[in-house]
Structures are given as C-alpha cells and as structure tokens.
Design a protein around this motif. Structure first.
Motif, mmCIF file in Angstrom:
data_model
loop_
_atom_site.group_PDB
_atom_site.id
_atom_site.type_symbol
_atom_site.label_atom_id
_atom_site.label_comp_id
_atom_site.label_asym_id
_atom_site.label_seq_id
_atom_site.Cartn_x
_atom_site.Cartn_y
_atom_site.Cartn_z
ATOM 1 N N THR A 117 -27.747 41.055 -26.023
ATOM 2 C CA THR A 117 -28.949 40.364 -25.583
ATOM 3 C C THR A 117 -29.901 40.176 -26.761
ATOM 4 O O THR A 117 -29.767 40.826 -27.801
ATOM 5 C CB THR A 117 -29.693 41.156 -24.497
ATOM 6 N N LYS A 118 -30.890 39.307 -26.577
ATOM 7 C CA LYS A 118 -31.896 39.065 -27.611
ATOM 8 C C LYS A 118 -32.605 40.374 -27.960
ATOM 9 O O LYS A 118 -32.807 40.691 -29.130
ATOM 10 C CB LYS A 118 -32.902 38.021 -27.122
ATOM 11 N N GLN A 130 -26.289 35.970 -30.163
ATOM 12 C CA GLN A 130 -25.988 36.438 -28.814
ATOM 13 C C GLN A 130 -24.613 35.933 -28.373
ATOM 14 O O GLN A 130 -23.810 36.692 -27.822
ATOM 15 C CB GLN A 130 -27.043 35.933 -27.820
#
Length: 61
Positions: A50-51, A44
């Motif tokens: 984003t995850k 990230q």
C-alpha cells in the motif's frame, strides 16, 4: 514526514529499493515534479504494497 522530505529521502535510497524489488526499473523509481503519487502507484503495482506501507518503508531507511 511530508512529501518534500519523502522525495529527498527517496533520492537517497532508490538504488537500494530497486535491489530489494528486482523488477523495478529506472522509470518506476524516477520522481518528477508533480508525479510523486504516480511513482508511488507504480511501486504499489509492482510490489503489492500500500501507499502507506511504502512510505513507512522509505521512512525507515
């Protein structure tokens, strides 16, 4: 996809991922038991994704 499946898939595609995001190192992409979230955090930080975006990208491979 659960974390075990994601880990297995990651082992298959990490080289391609490193090519796509050239500033990733082996340390950034190495999965160690119990450290999956840490690895995703490094990804990230380096990619700005984003995850969930990273998991989706891995899932598409």
């Amino acid at each position: 996809m659960n974390d075990d499946q994601l880990e297995g898939k990651w082992k298959q595609i990490r080289g391609e991922f490193k090519q796509k995001y050239g500033d990733l190192t082996d340390d950034d992409t190495t999965y160690r038991e119990g450290k999956f979230d840490e690895m995703i955090g490094r990804l990230q930080e380096k990619t700005g994704r984003t995850k969930e975006q990273l998991k989706q990208e891995i899932d598409r491979w």
